[in-house]
Design an enzyme around this catalytic site. Structure first.
Site: not given
Ligand code: PGA
Length: 262
Positions: A67, A136, A138, A143
């Site tokens: 992404d 959450d 994702h 999302e």
């Molecule tokens: P993070 O993010 O590794 O910074 O906790 C993970 C994500 O949002 O997929």
């Protein structure tokens, strides 16, 4: 899903790096799907160490990132282009021509996303995808509520993700872009192997729901229960709400070495 619980994120990342390294040694032109965020950093550090000390060769490897934020130029310090070059690509012998990261500045988002999917197909598909997980649930920036059939497309970040990621923007949530381009859940599910990494207590609920809860679009990572080769590398804190944690440890401790890295 195979759940591998390690004492620390460093030991979990070393175990995950062994899986990546084994693939790259067996298939030097492997196609890797890569992730950003704080989670994969110790994994990338271990891959850099293996490149420097053990000669792990990335010269024929192709990469596709999950992404990118829409509206951040490539050279913005919080773009995922900058993240990948700073934390991995500049430190290994990757061929820049084989690196693919969504273009957050494209003026034709649907056209770009369709072309990204085509490039993945033309490369032979993703052999191994690295994933983090949002608090959450994702994966990528898919999302809650994202279609399990989705492909690369534009998404809108949830308020929670904006808040989670504000730490990268000096705590200023208003500076976090609201939109992104992300591989879809269908794209991720097409990868031959998925490695999901999660560290820290703020991921414990998302991990428990993804690994042991019902498969539901409200928890995007739960779809990995349907993936034929999904491995979940967690530290003790991220594993703390798993009901079957002693069983996962029991299984892993009894595996022959060849199967641990397969
Ligand atoms: P993070 O993010 O590794 O910074 O906790 C993970 C994500 O949002 O997929």
């Amino acid at each position: 899903m195979e759940v591998i619980i390690s004492d620390t994120k460093e030991s979990a990342s070393r175990a995950a790096a062994q899986v990546v390294a084994r693939l790259v040694r067996e298939k030097p032109d492997a196609v890797l799907g890569l992730a950003t965020g704080s989670t994969p950093l110790p994994l990338y550090q271990e891959l850099v160490r293996m490149h420097r000390e053990e000669g792990l060769d990335f010269s024929r490897v192709t990469t596709f990132n999950l992404d990118e934020y829409i509206g951040l130029p490539r050279d913005h310090e919080q773009s995922y282009h900058s993240f990948m070059w700073e934390n991995l690509f500049s430190q290994i012998n990757i061929d820049p021509v084989r690196v693919h990261i969504p273009d957050g500045m494209t003026d034709d988002v649907p056209g770009f996303c369709a072309a990204y999917e085509s490039k993945i197909r033309e490369a032979g598909g993703i052999d191994l995808q690295i994933l983090g997980i949002g608090s959450d649930g994702h994966i990528g920036f898919n999302e809650p509520g994202s279609s399990f059939a989705s492909r690369t497309r534009i998404k809108t970040l949830t308020q929670r993700t904006v808040e989670d990621n504000a730490r990268f923007f000096g705590g200023r949530g208003e500076d976090v872009p609201r939109h992104c381009i992300t591989m879809g859940i269908g794209t991720i599910m097409d990868a031959r192997v998925n490695l999901l990494l999660a560290f820290g207590g703020n991921k414990a609920d998302a991990i428990a729901a993804s690994v042991e809860g019902p498969v539901a679009a409200i928890v995007p990572a739960s779809i990995l229960q349907h993936h034929p080769n999904a491995k979940v590398f967690v530290d003790e804190a991220a594993a703390s709400k798993l009901k079957l944690s002693s069983y996962y440890r029991w299984v892993y401790d009894r595996k022959p070495d060849w199967q641990k890295n397969a």
